[in-house]
Design an enzyme around this catalytic site. Sequence first.
Site, PDB file in Angstrom:
ATOM      1  N   ASN A 152      31.111  26.686  34.508  1.00 13.87           N
ATOM      2  CA  ASN A 152      32.020  25.964  35.419  1.00 13.87           C
ATOM      3  C   ASN A 152      32.585  26.837  36.538  1.00 13.87           C
ATOM      4  O   ASN A 152      32.704  26.379  37.669  1.00 13.87           O
ATOM      5  CB  ASN A 152      33.119  25.255  34.625  1.00 13.87           C
ATOM      6  CG  ASN A 152      33.953  26.204  33.802  1.00 13.87           C
ATOM      7  OD1 ASN A 152      33.537  27.325  33.510  1.00 13.87           O
ATOM      8  ND2 ASN A 152      35.131  25.760  33.419  1.00 13.87           N
ATOM      9  N   THR A 231      30.011  27.313  19.962  1.00 17.22           N
ATOM     10  CA  THR A 231      29.358  28.572  20.350  1.00 17.22           C
ATOM     11  C   THR A 231      30.224  29.741  19.905  1.00 17.22           C
ATOM     12  O   THR A 231      29.710  30.759  19.417  1.00 17.22           O
ATOM     13  CB  THR A 231      29.146  28.614  21.880  1.00 17.22           C
ATOM     14  OG1 THR A 231      28.472  27.424  22.273  1.00 17.22           O
ATOM     15  CG2 THR A 231      28.360  29.822  22.311  1.00 17.22           C
ATOM     16  N   GLU A 249      37.132  32.602  24.669  1.00 20.67           N
ATOM     17  CA  GLU A 249      37.831  31.644  25.549  1.00 20.67           C
ATOM     18  C   GLU A 249      37.092  30.338  25.401  1.00 20.67           C
ATOM     19  O   GLU A 249      36.019  30.139  25.980  1.00 20.67           O
ATOM     20  CB  GLU A 249      37.774  32.127  27.005  1.00 20.67           C
ATOM     21  CG  GLU A 249      38.554  33.392  27.283  1.00 20.67           C
ATOM     22  CD  GLU A 249      40.060  33.175  27.243  1.00 20.67           C
ATOM     23  OE1 GLU A 249      40.513  32.022  27.106  1.00 20.67           O
ATOM     24  OE2 GLU A 249      40.782  34.175  27.319  1.00 20.67           O
ATOM     25  N   GLY A 251      37.104  25.855  24.263  1.00 19.19           N
ATOM     26  CA  GLY A 251      37.497  24.572  24.841  1.00 19.19           C
ATOM     27  C   GLY A 251      38.829  24.072  24.322  1.00 19.19           C
ATOM     28  O   GLY A 251      39.543  24.774  23.597  1.00 19.19           O
ATOM     29  N   GLY A 457      40.528  29.692  20.729  1.00 17.22           N
ATOM     30  CA  GLY A 457      40.110  31.049  21.053  1.00 17.22           C
ATOM     31  C   GLY A 457      40.903  32.167  20.430  1.00 17.22           C
ATOM     32  O   GLY A 457      41.861  31.953  19.702  1.00 17.22           O
ATOM     33  N   GLU A 461      42.637  36.929  28.296  1.00 15.09           N
ATOM     34  CA  GLU A 461      42.127  37.505  29.536  1.00 15.09           C
ATOM     35  C   GLU A 461      43.311  37.585  30.500  1.00 15.09           C
ATOM     36  O   GLU A 461      44.325  36.913  30.308  1.00 15.09           O
ATOM     37  CB  GLU A 461      41.014  36.603  30.109  1.00 15.09           C
ATOM     38  CG  GLU A 461      39.803  36.587  29.192  1.00 15.09           C
ATOM     39  CD  GLU A 461      38.536  36.015  29.808  1.00 15.09           C
ATOM     40  OE1 GLU A 461      38.597  34.906  30.342  1.00 15.09           O
ATOM     41  OE2 GLU A 461      37.505  36.704  29.733  1.00 15.09           O
TER      42      GLU A 461
HETATM   43  P1  NAD Z   1      28.334  26.911  25.920  1.00 12.32           P
HETATM   44  O1  NAD Z   1      29.140  27.294  24.734  1.00 12.32           O
HETATM   45  O2  NAD Z   1      27.247  25.934  25.746  1.00 12.32           O
HETATM   46  O3  NAD Z   1      27.673  28.196  26.585  1.00 12.32           O
HETATM   47  C1  NAD Z   1      28.451  29.309  26.968  1.00 12.32           C
HETATM   48  C2  NAD Z   1      27.568  30.530  27.039  1.00 12.32           C
HETATM   49  O4  NAD Z   1      27.186  30.910  25.722  1.00 12.32           O
HETATM   50  C3  NAD Z   1      26.267  30.346  27.822  1.00 12.32           C
HETATM   51  O5  NAD Z   1      26.028  31.503  28.572  1.00 12.32           O
HETATM   52  C4  NAD Z   1      25.238  30.185  26.715  1.00 12.32           C
HETATM   53  O6  NAD Z   1      23.943  30.572  27.090  1.00 12.32           O
HETATM   54  C5  NAD Z   1      25.780  31.111  25.651  1.00 12.32           C
HETATM   55  N1  NAD Z   1      25.394  30.800  24.282  1.00 12.32           N
HETATM   56  C6  NAD Z   1      25.194  29.583  23.740  1.00 12.32           C
HETATM   57  N2  NAD Z   1      24.910  29.693  22.433  1.00 12.32           N
HETATM   58  C7  NAD Z   1      24.940  31.022  22.140  1.00 12.32           C
HETATM   59  C8  NAD Z   1      24.722  31.780  20.941  1.00 12.32           C
HETATM   60  N3  NAD Z   1      24.458  31.191  19.784  1.00 12.32           N
HETATM   61  N4  NAD Z   1      24.829  33.122  21.005  1.00 12.32           N
HETATM   62  C9  NAD Z   1      25.131  33.738  22.164  1.00 12.32           C
HETATM   63  N5  NAD Z   1      25.328  33.076  23.335  1.00 12.32           N
HETATM   64  C10 NAD Z   1      25.235  31.730  23.314  1.00 12.32           C
HETATM   65  O7  NAD Z   1      29.410  26.412  26.994  1.00 12.32           O
HETATM   66  P2  NAD Z   1      29.150  25.776  28.431  1.00 12.32           P
HETATM   67  O8  NAD Z   1      28.568  24.426  28.239  1.00 12.32           O
HETATM   68  O9  NAD Z   1      28.435  26.772  29.278  1.00 12.32           O
HETATM   69  O10 NAD Z   1      30.639  25.664  28.992  1.00 12.32           O
HETATM   70  C11 NAD Z   1      31.501  24.625  28.702  1.00 12.32           C
HETATM   71  C12 NAD Z   1      32.463  25.009  27.591  1.00 12.32           C
HETATM   72  O11 NAD Z   1      33.126  26.211  27.923  1.00 12.32           O
HETATM   73  C13 NAD Z   1      33.556  23.994  27.362  1.00 12.32           C
HETATM   74  O12 NAD Z   1      33.753  23.793  25.983  1.00 12.32           O
HETATM   75  C14 NAD Z   1      34.776  24.639  27.971  1.00 12.32           C
HETATM   76  O13 NAD Z   1      35.996  24.202  27.453  1.00 12.32           O
HETATM   77  C15 NAD Z   1      34.524  26.078  27.716  1.00 12.32           C
HETATM   78  N6  NAD Z   1      35.263  26.905  28.680  1.00 12.32           N
HETATM   79  C16 NAD Z   1      36.316  27.664  28.251  1.00 12.32           C
HETATM   80  C17 NAD Z   1      37.048  28.433  29.151  1.00 12.32           C
HETATM   81  C18 NAD Z   1      38.221  29.256  28.708  1.00 12.32           C
HETATM   82  O14 NAD Z   1      38.583  30.190  29.412  1.00 12.32           O
HETATM   83  N7  NAD Z   1      38.857  28.976  27.580  1.00 12.32           N
HETATM   84  C19 NAD Z   1      36.687  28.439  30.499  1.00 12.32           C
HETATM   85  C20 NAD Z   1      35.592  27.683  30.911  1.00 12.32           C
HETATM   86  C21 NAD Z   1      34.887  26.923  29.989  1.00 12.32           C
END
Ligand code: NAD
Length: 487
Positions: A152, A231, A249, A251, A457, A461
């Site tokens: 995002n 994740t 960090e 969701g 989380g 950060e």
């Molecule tokens: P995601 O969890 O699908 O992917 C995040 C990252 O993790 C990607 O780079 C992905 O390739 C990697 N990944 C996935 N599975 C993995 C594994 N088993 N081992 C290692 N790496 C792995 O998330 P997304 O769809 O990219 O992002 C959306 C999510 O992120 C939402 O749930 C949102 O709330 C969260 N988010 C949190 C914050 C925060 O600061 N708290 C900020 C932005 C987004």
Amino acid sequence: MAKQDCKLYIAGKQQNAVDGQTFETRNPATGELLAQVQQAGQADVARAVEAAQAGFATWSAMTCAERGRILRRAADLLRARNDELARLETLDTGRPIQETSVEDINSGADCLEYFGALAAGLSGEHIDLGPQAFAYTRREPLGICAGIGAWNYPTQIACWKAAPALACGNAMIFKPAELTPLTAMKVAEILSEAGLPDGVFNVVHGFAETGQLLTRHPDIAKVSLTGEVGTGRKIMADAAGTVKHVTLELGGKSPILVFKEAEIDRAVTGAMLGNFYSGGEICSNGTRVFVHESIKDSFLERLVARTEALKIGDPLDPDTQVGALISEEHTQKVLKAIADGQKEGAKLVTGGQRVTDPPFDRGGFVTPAIFDACEDDMTLVREEIFGPVLSLLSFKDEEEAIARANDTPYGLAAGVFTRDLARAHRVIARLQAGTCWINNYNLTPIEMPFGGVKQSGLGRENGKAAIEYYSQLKSVYVELGELESPY
Ligand code: NAD
């Protein structure tokens, strides 16, 4: 934009993957191919680790002040290239240029500047143990840190992880989300241009498997993830194999509480910022909006009128306020959540429609949705959607509002709107959330620690707090007197 190659960044150089595997990144608004991306496998991660080890040796031996200077120079370079980078961010994420040109690059630069300034002040402490001894602590880097990003806010996430890690003397291997690989490469180039030694910041691209190569690697000391809760669980389990430090960090399903004495228009602005900015693709969004029953009708009326006036359109048009969702798969997930919400009995008051008139049929354009008549136990109200979907709930008294706001496994953020100072602080103290706002929403100044509690989380950060998560203390006892032996 012409199709280009997006390579790996290892040892200060753009490099192809050893086995030549690639994947595509496309513009979410048009489906246009933006770049063919080199996909890192085991051999590439091994090269990145080797480069990071060499980089770490040089970087960690530099003084804190020298390191800080390089980070601050990188901040200046980032700002100087704001427009070009914001455009690239918009192409890769589908988010409006109106946002990326003021938020993303600036936030990344703020972070480099902040930790660049903080670097020079990093130190341990002296501990007096009487005339015959003293102790001191050394604040030392962890070694090689892995950063794994969500799609995002790609530039911001890369900088929020890199800046504190590098300020503390670590090296980093960063894996951007597979859907948005482009701007992390620019951050890497800029860091090199600012004088960062080769190998200190590396970028590898790929999917979960590439991430796993990092989280399971024995020579990596820490992993910091921004991503989904599921994740986070997997990464924590993988990191446990080599007892890595972990920052997560994740969701949320954060609450916004609007009390009867709140300024209604301000609270409406807060709810809109906390649900529709970035098409709702923000982790800390306040997607459960609890409004006191006495002002709910008037709140809803103003909310709907202002939401219907939002301009959805081409993300590159500076007037556009709502762009495209990140991918077709994600668009389908958001539309399904909206359809399921209606089936559960919530009332869709406005929005929630896919815009299909050309040229919008090529991307995931969904009008901002407002649901009324929601119940706390609906899936719509309980699960993160990560799209432009607001659930409105009403409450009678403060105690009830707090209990319902806390009734979730998440705890990323929360907001309170009120003109009653005592109520604001009393309520905030009882909300189970890591990051809170009073009479505003979703602002993340770099000086303020950011992160979640409960399943949203671990770790923080930003702010001085981030230093704790990218460094470790060594305690040193110094004997000045005799060593008496009991043997
Ligand atoms: P995601 O969890 O699908 O992917 C995040 C990252 O993790 C990607 O780079 C992905 O390739 C990697 N990944 C996935 N599975 C993995 C594994 N088993 N081992 C290692 N790496 C792995 O998330 P997304 O769809 O990219 O992002 C959306 C999510 O992120 C939402 O749930 C949102 O709330 C969260 N988010 C949190 C914050 C925060 O600061 N708290 C900020 C932005 C987004």
